[in-house]
Enzyme design. Sequence first.
Site, mmCIF file in Angstrom:
data_model
loop_
_atom_site.group_PDB
_atom_site.id
_atom_site.type_symbol
_atom_site.label_atom_id
_atom_site.label_comp_id
_atom_site.label_asym_id
_atom_site.label_seq_id
_atom_site.Cartn_x
_atom_site.Cartn_y
_atom_site.Cartn_z
ATOM 1 N N GLN A 167 0.840 -1.196 0.000
ATOM 2 C CA GLN A 167 0.000 0.000 0.000
ATOM 3 C C GLN A 167 0.873 1.243 0.000
ATOM 4 O OE1 GLN A 167 -3.311 -0.080 2.626
ATOM 5 N NE2 GLN A 167 -3.972 1.941 2.024
ATOM 6 N N PHE A 168 1.155 1.751 -1.193
ATOM 7 C CA PHE A 168 2.035 2.907 -1.313
ATOM 8 C C PHE A 168 1.447 4.156 -0.679
ATOM 9 C CE2 PHE A 168 -0.592 4.266 -4.794
ATOM 10 C CZ PHE A 168 -0.345 5.630 -4.949
ATOM 11 N N THR A 169 0.132 4.198 -0.497
ATOM 12 C CA THR A 169 -0.474 5.401 0.071
ATOM 13 C C THR A 169 -0.054 5.626 1.527
ATOM 14 O OG1 THR A 169 -2.502 4.233 0.669
ATOM 15 C CG2 THR A 169 -2.451 5.361 -1.487
#
Length: 149
Positions: free
Chosen positions: A78-80
């Site tokens: 999850q790059f966010t």
Amino acid sequence: MKAVIQRVKRASVTVAGKVVGEIGPGILVLLGVEIGDTCKQADWMAEKIVNLRIFCDDQGKMNLALPDIKGEMLAVSQFTLAGNCSKGRRPSFDTAAAPEEANKLYSYFMGQVWELGVPVQSGIFQADMEVALVNDGPVTFVLETPPNR
């Protein structure tokens, strides 16, 4: 490296209508990789999460870890988690690792979890995923590798 971990009764990840990863009791990990993160940090994160005592013993105390309950892990990239929302209204992802590097460390992290004896399922890197879970507790923690790791 940042992680949101949730103790779950069950969790799954679906891509294009197909379940690609599914676990019973254990931990759902949302893993964010940032610029400069290394295998050493992934080692620390894997060991910390696998051995974190967040499951209840017979007296209701959080004294048990994943191996003690024979639990599983579902790891979702999850790059966010690298998003910075402190300025303006649109998150900045300047600290997120490039996709190739992030995928390498995400895969490495999962390999380390396997090496520690915990079965791990995953999502599909960069896919549009639907994550479903039944949070047990709810019990949720946010972990970040220390800067000196």
